[in-house]
Motif scaffolding. Structure first.
Motif, PDB file in Angstrom:
ATOM      1  N   ALA A 127       0.832  -1.204   0.000  1.00 55.12           N
ATOM      2  CA  ALA A 127       0.000   0.000   0.000  1.00 55.12           C
ATOM      3  C   ALA A 127       0.867   1.255   0.000  1.00 55.12           C
ATOM      4  O   ALA A 127       0.608   2.215  -0.743  1.00 55.12           O
ATOM      5  N   ASN A 128       1.917   1.263   0.830  1.00 58.70           N
ATOM      6  CA  ASN A 128       2.826   2.410   0.864  1.00 58.70           C
ATOM      7  C   ASN A 128       3.607   2.535  -0.441  1.00 58.70           C
ATOM      8  O   ASN A 128       3.911   3.645  -0.882  1.00 58.70           O
ATOM      9  N   LEU A 129       3.936   1.391  -1.056  1.00 61.40           N
ATOM     10  CA  LEU A 129       4.630   1.432  -2.342  1.00 61.40           C
ATOM     11  C   LEU A 129       3.757   2.071  -3.403  1.00 61.40           C
ATOM     12  O   LEU A 129       4.208   2.944  -4.161  1.00 61.40           O
ATOM     13  N   MET A 130       2.490   1.676  -3.479  1.00 65.82           N
ATOM     14  CA  MET A 130       1.572   2.245  -4.466  1.00 65.82           C
ATOM     15  C   MET A 130       1.355   3.734  -4.218  1.00 65.82           C
ATOM     16  O   MET A 130       1.328   4.530  -5.163  1.00 65.82           O
ATOM     17  N   ALA A 131       1.210   4.120  -2.940  1.00 67.94           N
ATOM     18  CA  ALA A 131       1.000   5.535  -2.613  1.00 67.94           C
ATOM     19  C   ALA A 131       2.219   6.369  -2.989  1.00 67.94           C
ATOM     20  O   ALA A 131       2.093   7.480  -3.533  1.00 67.94           O
ATOM     21  N   THR A 132       3.415   5.835  -2.720  1.00 59.94           N
ATOM     22  CA  THR A 132       4.639   6.574  -3.043  1.00 59.94           C
ATOM     23  C   THR A 132       4.851   6.671  -4.545  1.00 59.94           C
ATOM     24  O   THR A 132       5.290   7.701  -5.063  1.00 59.94           O
ATOM     25  N   GLN A 133       4.550   5.581  -5.269  1.00 61.31           N
ATOM     26  CA  GLN A 133       4.660   5.620  -6.726  1.00 61.31           C
ATOM     27  C   GLN A 133       3.714   6.653  -7.320  1.00 61.31           C
ATOM     28  O   GLN A 133       4.066   7.349  -8.279  1.00 61.31           O
ATOM     29  N   LYS A 134       2.515   6.766  -6.747  1.00 64.15           N
ATOM     30  CA  LYS A 134       1.557   7.769  -7.214  1.00 64.15           C
ATOM     31  C   LYS A 134       2.081   9.177  -6.940  1.00 64.15           C
ATOM     32  O   LYS A 134       1.998  10.067  -7.791  1.00 64.15           O
ATOM     33  N   SER A 135       2.646   9.380  -5.746  1.00 68.17           N
ATOM     34  CA  SER A 135       3.215  10.690  -5.408  1.00 68.17           C
ATOM     35  C   SER A 135       4.379  11.029  -6.322  1.00 68.17           C
ATOM     36  O   SER A 135       4.552  12.185  -6.739  1.00 68.17           O
ATOM     37  N   LEU A 136       5.194  10.021  -6.651  1.00 68.99           N
ATOM     38  CA  LEU A 136       6.323  10.232  -7.558  1.00 68.99           C
ATOM     39  C   LEU A 136       5.839  10.641  -8.938  1.00 68.99           C
ATOM     40  O   LEU A 136       6.390  11.567  -9.553  1.00 68.99           O
ATOM     41  N   GLU A 137       4.813   9.978  -9.436  1.00 67.38           N
ATOM     42  CA  GLU A 137       4.268  10.318 -10.750  1.00 67.38           C
ATOM     43  C   GLU A 137       3.710  11.738 -10.764  1.00 67.38           C
ATOM     44  O   GLU A 137       3.927  12.498 -11.719  1.00 67.38           O
ATOM     45  N   LEU A 138       2.999  12.107  -9.697  1.00 68.06           N
ATOM     46  CA  LEU A 138       2.456  13.469  -9.600  1.00 68.06           C
ATOM     47  C   LEU A 138       3.575  14.505  -9.536  1.00 68.06           C
ATOM     48  O   LEU A 138       3.474  15.575 -10.138  1.00 68.06           O
TER      49      LEU A 138
END
Length: 208
Positions: free
Chosen positions: A9-20
């Motif tokens: 879950a933290n990996l997906m959230a961080t990947q989303k933040s990175l993309e943004l």
């Protein structure tokens, strides 16, 4: 890098933040390029107006000097010219930056004094100062726009640098940390399951 618990879950959230963050950097970089292009066009225009306005003011003051010599001080004639209040100030937005739009209606420069006590030097001074007034409005608009755009470019560059040099590397490091931790956990789980399976197989063989 702030300590983050390595979960999917933290990996997906961080990947989303990175993309943004990457999208934000691209937008900031595009905005900076557009603002710089707009500003450089205005700088060229300002240089052109400055070269014109210098010549016009020199001609205006020279004509006024000759008028003062031939007519005496021209203060009474100047007081006959009404104050111009026709300047219109509006604005337009360039990538969210409000820059001024100044307009001065172009009307025929008709002297407000009589001709029987004046001469062509005063007429020339009147005409040149009217021309200088219009150029001054253009220069004021251009310089104010350049100042606002330059300030916006500075702020945009600062935000882009923060994204590129701080946030994006932090998010990338966090993604790397979580990914490596999850991979290590997966290898440990696989090894543990393999040991359990082998143990069960040996126990089954010994029981036969």
């Amino acid at each position: 890098m702030a300590q983050v618990f390595p979960t999917k879950a933290n990996l997906m959230a961080t990947q989303k933040s990175l993309e943004l963050a990457r999208q934000g950097f691209e937008l900031m970089d595009r905005k900076r390029s557009i603002l710089v292009r707009e500003m450089m066009q205005l700088v060229d225009e300002a240089k052109q107006v400055e070269s014109q306005i210098g010549d016009v003011y020199r001609a205006a003051y020279e004509a006024l000097r000759l008028a003062n010599i031939t007519l005496g001080l021209c203060g009474n004639f100047a007081r006959s010219v009404p104050v111009d209040t026709s300047l219109d100030a509006r604005g337009k937005s360039v990538m969210g930056v409000e820059i001024p739009l100044l307009s001065l209606p172009q009307t025929a420069a008709e002297p407000h004094y009589g001709f029987h006590r004046t001469n062509s030097y005063l007429d020339e001074a009147f005409r040149k100062f009217n021309e200088a007034k219009a150029l001054t409005v253009r220069l004021a608009e251009t310089q104010a726009s350049i100042f606002r755009l330059a300030d916006a470019v500075k702020k945009t560059q600062k935000r882009a640098n923060a994204l590129q040099n701080i946030l994006i590397p932090q998010f990338e490091a966090t993604v790397k940390f979580i990914t490596e931790a999850l991979d290590e956990k997966e290898r440990e789980d696989f090894t543990r399951l393999k040991v359990v399976k082998n143990t069960k197989q040996r126990a089954a063989a010994e029981g036969r």
